[in-house]
Structure formats: C-alpha cells, structure tokens
Design a protein around this motif. Structure first.
Motif, mmCIF file in Angstrom:
data_model
loop_
_atom_site.group_PDB
_atom_site.id
_atom_site.type_symbol
_atom_site.label_atom_id
_atom_site.label_comp_id
_atom_site.label_asym_id
_atom_site.label_seq_id
_atom_site.Cartn_x
_atom_site.Cartn_y
_atom_site.Cartn_z
ATOM 1 N N LYS A 232 -1.436 3.920 -1.951
ATOM 2 C CA LYS A 232 -2.796 3.742 -1.435
ATOM 3 C C LYS A 232 -2.853 4.248 -0.005
ATOM 4 O O LYS A 232 -1.880 4.221 0.728
ATOM 5 N N LYS A 233 -4.046 4.696 0.384
ATOM 6 C CA LYS A 233 -4.228 5.226 1.729
ATOM 7 C C LYS A 233 -4.251 4.087 2.751
ATOM 8 O O LYS A 233 -4.919 3.092 2.571
ATOM 9 N N LEU A 234 -3.507 4.286 3.838
ATOM 10 C CA LEU A 234 -3.499 3.318 4.932
ATOM 11 C C LEU A 234 -4.639 3.624 5.888
ATOM 12 O O LEU A 234 -4.997 4.787 6.079
ATOM 13 N N SER A 235 -5.151 2.586 6.518
ATOM 14 C CA SER A 235 -6.174 2.815 7.547
ATOM 15 C C SER A 235 -5.486 3.458 8.745
ATOM 16 O O SER A 235 -4.254 3.474 8.855
ATOM 17 N N SER A 236 -6.278 3.966 9.660
ATOM 18 C CA SER A 236 -5.718 4.604 10.860
ATOM 19 C C SER A 236 -4.849 3.628 11.648
ATOM 20 O O SER A 236 -3.754 3.962 12.091
ATOM 21 N N LYS B 126 0.832 -1.207 0.000
ATOM 22 C CA LYS B 126 0.000 0.000 0.000
ATOM 23 C C LYS B 126 0.869 1.261 0.000
ATOM 24 O O LYS B 126 0.585 2.218 -0.709
ATOM 25 N N GLU C 224 -3.319 0.901 10.484
ATOM 26 C CA GLU C 224 -2.112 0.607 9.715
ATOM 27 C C GLU C 224 -1.092 1.737 9.815
ATOM 28 O O GLU C 224 0.108 1.496 9.966
ATOM 29 N N SER C 225 -1.565 2.965 9.767
ATOM 30 C CA SER C 225 -0.667 4.122 9.877
ATOM 31 C C SER C 225 0.003 4.164 11.240
ATOM 32 O O SER C 225 1.209 4.399 11.340
#
Length: 148
Positions: A41-45, A36, A47-48
């Motif tokens: 691609k945007k990471l979920s909160s 990602k 994942e970040s």
C-alpha cells in the motif's frame, strides 16, 4: 509535569499510565506502517519520510567492526563474598583494592566482581547478594581470629 520536582506516588502512577499509553500508540503506528509496506500500500508523505529517517538512523548505528566473542563466561565462586571479606577484614585491604585483587585472581572485570557481590545493580538478586556480603563482613568483624 515539571522536571526535578518531587511528585507523589499518584502522580507517578498517572505518568506511568500515560507513558504506557503513548508507547502503545507508537507501536500501533509503527506496525501500521510496516503492514502497509508489506502489503504494497502507498505510504503518505509523512509516513515515507518517517520510515526513511528510521532506516537512515539504523544504518548510521551499524558498526563496521565485526563483533567478537569475548570467550566463555567466567565462573565466579559462590563464596566470593567470603574471599572479598577475608581480604578486607584480615588482609586489611580497602574494598576497592580487594575488588581489584579478586578481579585479577579470577580474570574478570571489577564490574563482574561488584555485580556478583551485589555492590551494583538494583534487582532483587543484587540486593540479596549485598545483604549476604554485609552479613559475612559483620560476622568476620565479630570473630577475633582469622580462618586457617
């Protein structure tokens, strides 16, 4: 599974299998986050936060001291077990004192001597060296005269 309880070989196999599956899932998760990040691609909160924690931990473990080469690896003689047992059997030194003397003689650590003799380590090579060291010891005990 409770800690410090004897377990059967079947339980060991099951625990090993479960551990392997967990590691596979963790690797897949880490690879998915890396993918990602590489593709934008945007990471979920979650994942970040996880990725930030991993990066911070890696940064914390970085040393400010430059690693130094410790020099050329030492070469210990193949007959080190003989040297060792001569010191123990015929010079009357304790095993520890003999290891100290050999480490000093060959300018290596005591750990290097112990590994070479098979006194530490759990791999097959260590076991073979330990057996060889013990056989030489026994043959020297059976001999009545020290070698010239």
């Amino acid at each position: 599974m409770k800690i410090n309880e004897p377990i059967t070989s079947e339980q060991h196999l099951a625990a090993d299998h479960a551990h392997a599956e967990t590691v596979k899932k963790q690797r897949a998760y880490i690879h998915s986050i890396a993918e990602k990040m590489e593709t934008g691609k945007k990471l979920s909160s979650l994942e970040s936060k996880w990725a930030a924690a991993v990066l911070r931990a890696a940064a914390t473990r970085m040393s400010e001291v430059r690693p130094r080469n410790i020099g050329k690896p030492s070469i210990l003689p193949g007959d080190l077990a003989i040297h060792f047992n001569l010191k123990v059997v015929f010079d009357g030194l304790s095993r520890n004192k003999a290891i100290e003397n050999l480490a000093e003689q060959f300018n290596v650590s005591e750990t290097a001597i112990k590994k070479h003799l098979g006194l530490i380590g759990k791999d097959n090579e260590s076991k073979k060296r330990k057996i060889e060291t013990d056989e030489i010891y026994q043959s020297m005990l059976n001999s009545s005269d020290p070698p010239a």
